[in-house]
Design a protein around this motif. Structure first.
Motif, PDB file in Angstrom:
ATOM      1  N   LYS A  75       0.763  -1.438  -0.105  1.00  0.00           N
ATOM      2  CA  LYS A  75      -0.011  -0.042  -0.002  1.00  0.00           C
ATOM      3  C   LYS A  75       0.703   1.328   0.113  1.00  0.00           C
ATOM      4  O   LYS A  75       0.428   2.130  -0.679  1.00  0.00           O
ATOM      5  CB  LYS A  75      -1.015   0.181   1.201  1.00  0.00           C
ATOM      6  CG  LYS A  75      -2.126  -0.805   0.957  1.00  0.00           C
ATOM      7  CD  LYS A  75      -3.146  -0.681   2.166  1.00  0.00           C
ATOM      8  CE  LYS A  75      -4.121  -1.594   2.219  1.00  0.00           C
ATOM      9  NZ  LYS A  75      -5.069  -1.594   3.483  1.00  0.00           N
ATOM     10  N   ARG A  90      -0.455  -1.415  -8.241  1.00  0.00           N
ATOM     11  CA  ARG A  90      -1.782  -1.725  -7.757  1.00  0.00           C
ATOM     12  C   ARG A  90      -1.886  -3.191  -7.802  1.00  0.00           C
ATOM     13  O   ARG A  90      -2.718  -3.944  -6.978  1.00  0.00           O
ATOM     14  CB  ARG A  90      -2.972  -1.140  -8.659  1.00  0.00           C
ATOM     15  CG  ARG A  90      -4.218  -1.189  -8.451  1.00  0.00           C
ATOM     16  CD  ARG A  90      -5.081  -0.545  -9.536  1.00  0.00           C
ATOM     17  NE  ARG A  90      -4.984   0.783  -9.661  1.00  0.00           N
ATOM     18  CZ  ARG A  90      -4.497   1.540 -10.632  1.00  0.00           C
ATOM     19  NH1 ARG A  90      -4.326   0.802 -11.625  1.00  0.00           N
ATOM     20  NH2 ARG A  90      -4.188   2.897 -10.521  1.00  0.00           N
ATOM     21  N   GLN A  91      -1.554  -3.840  -8.818  1.00  0.00           N
ATOM     22  CA  GLN A  91      -1.589  -5.145  -8.858  1.00  0.00           C
ATOM     23  C   GLN A  91      -0.652  -5.886  -7.919  1.00  0.00           C
ATOM     24  O   GLN A  91      -1.200  -6.958  -7.308  1.00  0.00           O
ATOM     25  CB  GLN A  91      -0.788  -5.689 -10.502  1.00  0.00           C
ATOM     26  CG  GLN A  91      -1.531  -5.420 -11.510  1.00  0.00           C
ATOM     27  CD  GLN A  91      -3.056  -6.082 -11.428  1.00  0.00           C
ATOM     28  OE1 GLN A  91      -3.938  -5.457 -11.206  1.00  0.00           O
ATOM     29  NE2 GLN A  91      -3.040  -7.437 -11.728  1.00  0.00           N
ATOM     30  N   ARG A  93      -0.507  -4.814  -4.675  1.00  0.00           N
ATOM     31  CA  ARG A  93      -1.375  -4.551  -3.797  1.00  0.00           C
ATOM     32  C   ARG A  93      -2.344  -5.518  -3.827  1.00  0.00           C
ATOM     33  O   ARG A  93      -2.836  -6.160  -2.703  1.00  0.00           O
ATOM     34  CB  ARG A  93      -1.859  -3.189  -3.516  1.00  0.00           C
ATOM     35  CG  ARG A  93      -2.999  -3.038  -2.526  1.00  0.00           C
ATOM     36  CD  ARG A  93      -3.484  -1.604  -2.416  1.00  0.00           C
ATOM     37  NE  ARG A  93      -4.340  -1.338  -3.640  1.00  0.00           N
ATOM     38  CZ  ARG A  93      -5.409  -1.812  -4.227  1.00  0.00           C
ATOM     39  NH1 ARG A  93      -5.995  -2.431  -3.277  1.00  0.00           N
ATOM     40  NH2 ARG A  93      -6.017  -1.222  -5.353  1.00  0.00           N
ATOM     41  N   LYS A  94      -3.037  -5.855  -4.956  1.00  0.00           N
ATOM     42  CA  LYS A  94      -4.027  -6.524  -4.986  1.00  0.00           C
ATOM     43  C   LYS A  94      -3.663  -7.958  -4.530  1.00  0.00           C
ATOM     44  O   LYS A  94      -4.419  -8.903  -3.980  1.00  0.00           O
ATOM     45  CB  LYS A  94      -4.690  -6.468  -6.128  1.00  0.00           C
ATOM     46  CG  LYS A  94      -5.587  -5.272  -6.464  1.00  0.00           C
ATOM     47  CD  LYS A  94      -6.104  -5.396  -7.908  1.00  0.00           C
ATOM     48  CE  LYS A  94      -7.121  -4.183  -7.926  1.00  0.00           C
ATOM     49  NZ  LYS A  94      -7.905  -3.925  -9.215  1.00  0.00           N
ATOM     50  N   GLU A  97      -3.195  -8.378  -0.835  1.00  0.00           N
ATOM     51  CA  GLU A  97      -4.603  -8.478  -0.187  1.00  0.00           C
ATOM     52  C   GLU A  97      -4.825  -9.885  -0.303  1.00  0.00           C
ATOM     53  O   GLU A  97      -5.587 -10.304   0.552  1.00  0.00           O
ATOM     54  CB  GLU A  97      -5.566  -7.468  -0.808  1.00  0.00           C
ATOM     55  CG  GLU A  97      -5.292  -6.208  -0.479  1.00  0.00           C
ATOM     56  CD  GLU A  97      -6.208  -5.091  -1.217  1.00  0.00           C
ATOM     57  OE1 GLU A  97      -7.001  -5.325  -2.237  1.00  0.00           O
ATOM     58  OE2 GLU A  97      -6.386  -3.998  -0.631  1.00  0.00           O
ATOM     59  N   GLU A  98      -4.813 -10.144  -1.430  1.00  0.00           N
ATOM     60  CA  GLU A  98      -5.309 -11.835  -1.484  1.00  0.00           C
ATOM     61  C   GLU A  98      -4.492 -12.991  -0.616  1.00  0.00           C
ATOM     62  O   GLU A  98      -5.158 -13.625  -0.097  1.00  0.00           O
ATOM     63  CB  GLU A  98      -5.098 -12.340  -2.887  1.00  0.00           C
ATOM     64  CG  GLU A  98      -5.552 -13.585  -3.483  1.00  0.00           C
ATOM     65  CD  GLU A  98      -7.333 -14.051  -3.122  1.00  0.00           C
ATOM     66  OE1 GLU A  98      -7.498 -15.128  -2.766  1.00  0.00           O
ATOM     67  OE2 GLU A  98      -7.828 -12.975  -3.177  1.00  0.00           O
TER      68      GLU A  98
END
Length: 113
Positions: A75, A90-91, A93-94, A97-98
């Motif tokens: 982040k 962003r990828q 971060r995603k 998160e997963e």
């Protein structure tokens, strides 16, 4: 947050042995002559499974903490990335998160079993 549940992690051999001892103890209890050795063997199996489960749960908590740390870093990287690198950040971060979701799911599943 967590109330330190006892997590049992039986090996396949322990599960079979425990089930066999339980059935033998059940038959003996119906005859009203239970061998105390059966109870001791079951308790020994339970103790070793509880120790193994505690180690596995601690490892899952470490993985969860690392995943949360990685998410925080991702982040921060996304927020400070230049415009050209925002999509890659962003990828990342995603994906982080997963990993956090998977780790939390694994911890929850272990604590509920």
């Amino acid at each position: 947050m967590s109330r330190n549940p006892i997590v049992y992690s039986y090996t396949r051999a322990e599960s079979h042995e425990r089930a066999k001892l339980f059935r033998r103890g059940l038959r003996q209890s119906l005859a009203d002559c239970v061998d105390p050795d059966i109870r001791r063997k079951i308790e020994r199996i339970d103790r070793s499974a509880a120790e193994r489960g505690a180690l596995e749960l601690a490892a899952l908590h470490r993985v969860q903490a690392e995943a949360r740390h990685d998410l925080a870093a991702a982040k921060a990287t996304e927020r400070t990335a230049p415009r050209a690198d925002k999509a890659a950040a962003r990828q990342a971060r995603k994906a982080a998160e997963e990993r956090v979701r998977l780790a939390e799911r694994a911890v929850h599943k272990a604590e509920q079993s």
